[in-house]
Design a protein around this motif. Structure first.
Motif, PDB file in Angstrom:
ATOM      1  N   LYS A   1      -0.525   8.936  -2.466  1.00 17.07           N
ATOM      2  CA  LYS A   1       0.510   9.707  -1.760  1.00 17.07           C
ATOM      3  C   LYS A   1       0.637  11.127  -2.303  1.00 17.07           C
ATOM      4  O   LYS A   1       0.880  12.069  -1.539  1.00 17.07           O
ATOM      5  N   THR A   2       0.505  11.286  -3.607  1.00 10.91           N
ATOM      6  CA  THR A   2       0.726  12.594  -4.225  1.00 10.91           C
ATOM      7  C   THR A   2      -0.555  13.398  -4.384  1.00 10.91           C
ATOM      8  O   THR A   2      -0.502  14.575  -4.749  1.00 10.91           O
ATOM      9  N   ALA A   3      -1.705  12.762  -4.129  1.00  4.19           N
ATOM     10  CA  ALA A   3      -3.020  13.422  -4.227  1.00  4.19           C
ATOM     11  C   ALA A   3      -3.338  13.882  -5.648  1.00  4.19           C
ATOM     12  O   ALA A   3      -4.068  14.858  -5.840  1.00  4.19           O
ATOM     13  N   VAL A   4      -2.782  13.192  -6.647  1.00  7.31           N
ATOM     14  CA  VAL A   4      -3.176  13.492  -8.024  1.00  7.31           C
ATOM     15  C   VAL A   4      -4.396  12.644  -8.364  1.00  7.31           C
ATOM     16  O   VAL A   4      -4.588  11.556  -7.813  1.00  7.31           O
ATOM     17  N   ARG A   5      -5.219  13.148  -9.281  1.00  6.12           N
ATOM     18  CA  ARG A   5      -6.478  12.471  -9.592  1.00  6.12           C
ATOM     19  C   ARG A   5      -6.402  11.604 -10.842  1.00  6.12           C
ATOM     20  O   ARG A   5      -7.216  10.696 -11.009  1.00  6.12           O
ATOM     21  N   ASP A   6      -5.467  11.920 -11.736  1.00  5.44           N
ATOM     22  CA  ASP A   6      -5.404  11.169 -12.983  1.00  5.44           C
ATOM     23  C   ASP A   6      -3.977  11.237 -13.554  1.00  5.44           C
ATOM     24  O   ASP A   6      -3.093  11.863 -12.978  1.00  5.44           O
TER      25      ASP A   6
ATOM     26  N   PRO B   1       9.689  13.011  -2.948  1.00  9.58           N
ATOM     27  CA  PRO B   1       8.639  13.729  -2.222  1.00  9.58           C
ATOM     28  C   PRO B   1       7.491  12.815  -1.812  1.00  9.58           C
ATOM     29  O   PRO B   1       7.284  11.744  -2.393  1.00  9.58           O
ATOM     30  N   ASP B   2       6.754  13.242  -0.798  1.00  8.96           N
ATOM     31  CA  ASP B   2       5.490  12.613  -0.377  1.00  8.96           C
ATOM     32  C   ASP B   2       5.625  11.128  -0.047  1.00  8.96           C
ATOM     33  O   ASP B   2       4.675  10.355  -0.215  1.00  8.96           O
ATOM     34  N   GLY B   3       6.812  10.722   0.373  1.00  8.72           N
ATOM     35  CA  GLY B   3       6.979   9.336   0.794  1.00  8.72           C
ATOM     36  C   GLY B   3       6.991   8.324  -0.328  1.00  8.72           C
ATOM     37  O   GLY B   3       6.801   7.120  -0.085  1.00  8.72           O
TER      38      GLY B   3
ATOM     39  N   TYR C   1       2.940  16.477 -11.992  1.00  7.79           N
ATOM     40  CA  TYR C   1       3.634  16.256 -10.710  1.00  7.79           C
ATOM     41  C   TYR C   1       5.054  15.752 -10.962  1.00  7.79           C
ATOM     42  O   TYR C   1       6.009  16.212 -10.327  1.00  7.79           O
ATOM     43  N   ALA C   2       5.184  14.819 -11.888  1.00  9.15           N
ATOM     44  CA  ALA C   2       6.503  14.244 -12.166  1.00  9.15           C
ATOM     45  C   ALA C   2       7.475  15.302 -12.655  1.00  9.15           C
ATOM     46  O   ALA C   2       8.618  15.395 -12.187  1.00  9.15           O
ATOM     47  N   PHE C   3       7.038  16.143 -13.576  1.00 12.27           N
ATOM     48  CA  PHE C   3       7.915  17.176 -14.098  1.00 12.27           C
ATOM     49  C   PHE C   3       8.208  18.237 -13.041  1.00 12.27           C
ATOM     50  O   PHE C   3       9.324  18.745 -12.934  1.00 12.27           O
ATOM     51  N   ARG C   4       7.214  18.563 -12.231  1.00 17.71           N
ATOM     52  CA  ARG C   4       7.397  19.600 -11.214  1.00 17.71           C
ATOM     53  C   ARG C   4       8.439  19.185 -10.180  1.00 17.71           C
ATOM     54  O   ARG C   4       9.194  20.009  -9.658  1.00 17.71           O
TER      55      ARG C   4
END
Length: 234
Positions: free
Chosen positions: A211-216, A167-169, A223-226
């Motif tokens: 790329k994933t727009a996660v903050r920390d 996902p997300d490139g 995100y990884a598990f999702r």
């Protein structure tokens, strides 16, 4: 206080639990308890006063709960890490706490060694997850694709392992780094695992965060598990 000492604040509304944790922390080398709060509002005030390195935060407290207290603390004092304390690993407040900025999660039956490891992990930039909580996180997030599409009409995220696409490139190497973050590895440990320099790992992390727009790192774990980007994906 020595340079290597970690300053910790404890927040729990149950007096016996709070005092027990304070006593346990007092026995651990390299840890100094700088305060104890009976609710989230007091925890926010004590962080403002003492500027601890880590807060051990109960979730269900009067006046201000642990999730809101975490959100306020992380917004005003991003240098202070929060490790959530849960009675059960499936506490419904656990995932909102992650979104609020908590970096570590422990059940209240954790021993001194486990607490010390979680504190050290979040201080080093890794996610401090107890095995029970990490399992529950995986179970909960693996259920996410089954949820109904959002009101905007967007389809739920499909695990990368199922679609065969990242996902997300994300590049294959960035996905590999993300999977190792989800395992709780620090930058140094990831570098050793991949036989690259810590600077290279940091570059990959900066890229995948953008790329994933996660903050920390805690959000990166979610995100990884999702998206199914875990050890089984590689």
């Amino acid at each position: 206080m020595s340079a290597g000492t970690t300053r910790v604040l404890v927040a729990d509304d149950q007096t016996v639990v709070r005092e027990g944790i304070v006593m346990l922390l007092g026995l651990l080398p390299g840890i100094e308890v700088v305060g104890a709060a009976a609710d989230g509002e007091e925890a926010v005030a004590l962080v403002e006063r003492h500027h601890p390195d880590v807060v051990l935060m109960d979730l269900r407290m009067p006046r201000v709960d642990g999730v809101e207290a975490t959100r306020r603390i992380r917004a005003a004092h991003p240098e202070t890490e929060v490790v959530v304390l849960t009675t059960y690993a499936d506490d419904d407040s656990l995932f909102p706490a992650l979104q609020a900025g908590a970096r570590g999660y422990l059940t209240k039956d954790a021993g001194g060694e486990e607490i010390a490891r979680a504190i050290a992990d979040v201080r080093s930039g890794a996610a401090g997850l107890s095995p029970q909580v990490q399992l529950r996180l995986l179970e909960r997030l693996s259920e996410a694709p089954k949820a109904a599409p959002a009101a905007t009409g967007d389809a739920p995220a499909q695990p990368a392992a199922r679609t065969g696409e990242l996902p997300d490139g994300l590049t294959a190497r960035e996905a590999e780094v993300l999977a190792l973050i989800a395992e709780g590895l620090s930058n140094t440990e990831i570098a050793q695992r991949l036989f690259v320099s810590p600077a290279t790992v940091k570059t990959h992390i900066n890229n995948l965060f953008a790329k994933t727009a996660v903050r920390d790192r805690a959000q990166a774990v979610a995100y990884a598990f999702r998206h199914g980007i875990t050890g089984t994906h590689q």
